[in-house]
Scaffold this active site. Structure first.
Site, PDB file in Angstrom:
ATOM      1  N   LEU A 139       0.778  -1.197   0.031  1.00  0.00           N
ATOM      2  CA  LEU A 139       0.043   0.101  -0.036  1.00  0.00           C
ATOM      3  C   LEU A 139       0.918   1.187  -0.023  1.00  0.00           C
ATOM      4  CD1 LEU A 139      -2.823  -1.005   2.505  1.00  0.00           C
ATOM      5  CD2 LEU A 139      -3.089  -1.081   0.033  1.00  0.00           C
ATOM      6  N   HIS A 166      -3.265  -4.887  23.960  1.00  0.00           N
ATOM      7  CA  HIS A 166      -3.696  -6.257  23.627  1.00  0.00           C
ATOM      8  C   HIS A 166      -4.737  -6.537  24.488  1.00  0.00           C
ATOM      9  CE1 HIS A 166      -1.571  -7.583  20.188  1.00  0.00           C
ATOM     10  NE2 HIS A 166      -0.283  -7.486  20.785  1.00  0.00           N
ATOM     11  N   ASP A 167      -5.377  -7.509  24.299  1.00  0.00           N
ATOM     12  CA  ASP A 167      -6.747  -8.121  25.075  1.00  0.00           C
ATOM     13  C   ASP A 167      -6.457  -7.500  26.629  1.00  0.00           C
ATOM     14  OD1 ASP A 167      -9.229  -9.822  24.535  1.00  0.00           O
ATOM     15  OD2 ASP A 167      -8.486 -10.312  26.267  1.00  0.00           O
ATOM     16  N   ASN A 194      -4.811  -5.809  28.430  1.00  0.00           N
ATOM     17  CA  ASN A 194      -4.757  -4.273  28.447  1.00  0.00           C
ATOM     18  C   ASN A 194      -6.219  -3.638  28.384  1.00  0.00           C
ATOM     19  OD1 ASN A 194      -1.982  -4.560  26.541  1.00  0.00           O
ATOM     20  ND2 ASN A 194      -1.742  -4.344  28.624  1.00  0.00           N
ATOM     21  N   ASP A 220     -10.884  -8.679  22.387  1.00  0.00           N
ATOM     22  CA  ASP A 220     -10.791  -8.730  20.909  1.00  0.00           C
ATOM     23  C   ASP A 220     -12.016  -9.131  20.004  1.00  0.00           C
ATOM     24  OD1 ASP A 220      -7.886  -7.951  21.384  1.00  0.00           O
ATOM     25  OD2 ASP A 220      -7.048  -9.977  20.515  1.00  0.00           O
TER      26      ASP A 220
END
Length: 459
Positions: free
Chosen positions: A137, A204-205, A207, A234
């Site tokens: 990209l 992440h989850d 946190n 998540d």
């Protein structure tokens, strides 16, 4: 709406009580959306286009519920791919836009399901039924391809989970894409949202659960917060809210013709999970703490170890279940004392001692005929091979990368007139690049030129 849609929803607890309004919102949205699509195509109430037939005692699948919804999926790892798996299982067409220079880590999480050990079980599951195009990209040519997929091939939903501002720097912001298609629906999944002081912070989850207050009372007094075995924020927040938001926005677009931007923050989505024990402190109640609440160790609700190291779960909150549980354990004499203050500690220790005196199989036999919300803690293999799982079709066989079927967990929502079809597991990186580019009118030479410049991969 061109006609009225009526949704009847019921959810029963173990006591048979009905709670209006509870249940799986995304399945309701999918059904409503399917009705809207059919009506819009026909200009009103339509007859079923797909004739339902009987074969070997099973109903042949009707037209996919989300047929006509085309999604460009820029996400990696778990939250976004899980969300688009939900939608692809329901019939949406999902094209993964992947980097061939910085590949999705989910592709490399063992175990693997192919002979060359290059396709992970996780990737094969999360990305089933999807296509993959490999683009760098950072090249303007790649951005041009994305815009052509929107304007020429009808992709009208975008989902991404980069940090805030990343898609804008690539030239793929919601504002940019909505200029070429005002009906574009654009969903961003992040840990902390597009605004606020934490918008640029990694997480992440664990946190997100911590920052939402969930872990302040999910654990024990002795050990503190307990590590979850699954990704609650998540999936429960990020994936589900993205799927719900996209479906709601598609239904809204059918009425207004306009798309919209959807900001899904995984931390935000965990705050409503405080509904049973945590929200009371917002109206003057005490804050919940470890082992103080009815669902976190402050009652008999919980897990109990058996003599052979197994565990029983007891979830009986209602009086009749609690009474049946104590009677089955030979502790019926405590029933008359349940309202005594501070009885819980004494009673819980008695329950522990009784359950520890016998093996798990003994208690399975005892409670097989007792209606008390008691079940064994099963391993994953025990659970997926259980009579319940077999009867409900929890495990399905999906064509794997080598052509041989591989076992995966099925879509969990059951519809009366639709059953998901599993055509293939997660594709190889850029497996569909050439096919997608040819659909835009590109020749073999065009594709080879893009490949030689490092703009595309997978061909």
């Amino acid at each position: 709406m061109p006609y009225n849609t009526f949704v009847v929803l019921s959810c029963c607890d173990g006591n048979g009580d009905v709670f209006p309004g509870s249940g799986k919102l995304r399945s309701i949205l999918a059904v409503v959306l399917h009705h809207e699509i059919k009506a819009q195509r026909s200009g009103g109430v339509s007859e079923r286009q797909a004739t339902l037939q009987e074969k070997a005692g099973h109903t042949i699948k009707m037209e996919p519920l989300l047929s006509g919804i085309k999604i460009l999926d820029f996400t990696t790892l778990l939250p976004g791919p899980f969300a688009t798996m939900i939608l692809s299982d329901l019939g949406a067409e999902v094209l993964r836009v992947e980097s061939h220079t910085r590949m999705d880590m989910a592709r490399f999480a063992p175990p693997y399901v192919d002979k060359e050990c290059t396709v992970s079980c996780m990737h094969a599951f999360l990305n089933r039924n999807k296509k993959s195009i490999a683009l760098d990209l950072k090249f303007p040519e790649s951005i041009g391809i994305i815009k052509r997929l929107i304007t020429e091939n009808g992709y009208d939903v975008v989902i991404e989970q980069f940090r805030p501002g990343a898609m804008g720097r690539l030239g793929l912001s919601y504002e940019t894409l909505s200029e070429i298609n005002p009906g574009i629906i654009y969903c961003s999944i992040t840990g902390y949202g597009q605004t606020g002081p934490l918008r640029d912070r990694a997480g992440h989850d664990i946190n997100y659960l911590s920052m939402a207050g969930i872990m302040s009372y999910s654990g024990s007094k002795k050990t503190g917060p307990g590590i979850m075995g699954i990704q609650v924020a998540d999936v429960g927040s990020g994936s589900n809210n993205a799927a719900i938001g996209i479906l709601a926005a598609v239904i809204g677009r059918m009425k207004t013709g306009k798309g919209q931007y959807i900001d899904v923050a995984m931390t935000d989505g965990m705050f409503p999970y405080h509904v049973v024990s945590g929200l009371g402190c917002l109206v003057g109640g005490a804050e919940p703490a470890y082992e103080t609440e009815i669902l976190n160790g402050g009652s008999l609700y919980g897990f109990y170890e058996t003599r052979d190291g197994g565990h029983l779960s007891f979830g009986g909150l209602e009086p009749q279940f609690l009474s049946a549980f104590l009677q089955a354990l030979g502790l019926g004499h405590y029933i008359a004392r349940l309202l005594e203050p501070d009885i819980n500690g004494e009673l819980k220790e008695q329950v522990r001692e009784v359950i520890r005196s016998q093996d798990l199989s003994h208690w399975e036999t005892v409670f097989s005929t007792v209606d008390a919300c008691v079940e064994p803690v099963l391993s994953v293999l025990e659970a997926t091979s259980s009579p319940h799982a077999q009867a409900r079709g929890i495990v399905v066989e999906v064509p794997g990368p080598d052509g041989a079927p591989i076992s995966q967990v099925a879509a969990p929502i059951k519809f009366s007139d639709y059953e998901p079809a599993y055509h293939r597991s997660g594709p190889a990186l850029g497996q569909d690049t050439a096919e997608v580019l040819k659909s835009l009118g590109m020749t073999g030479d065009d594709i080879a030129d893009l490949k030689s410049k490092g703009i595309i991969g997978g061909v």
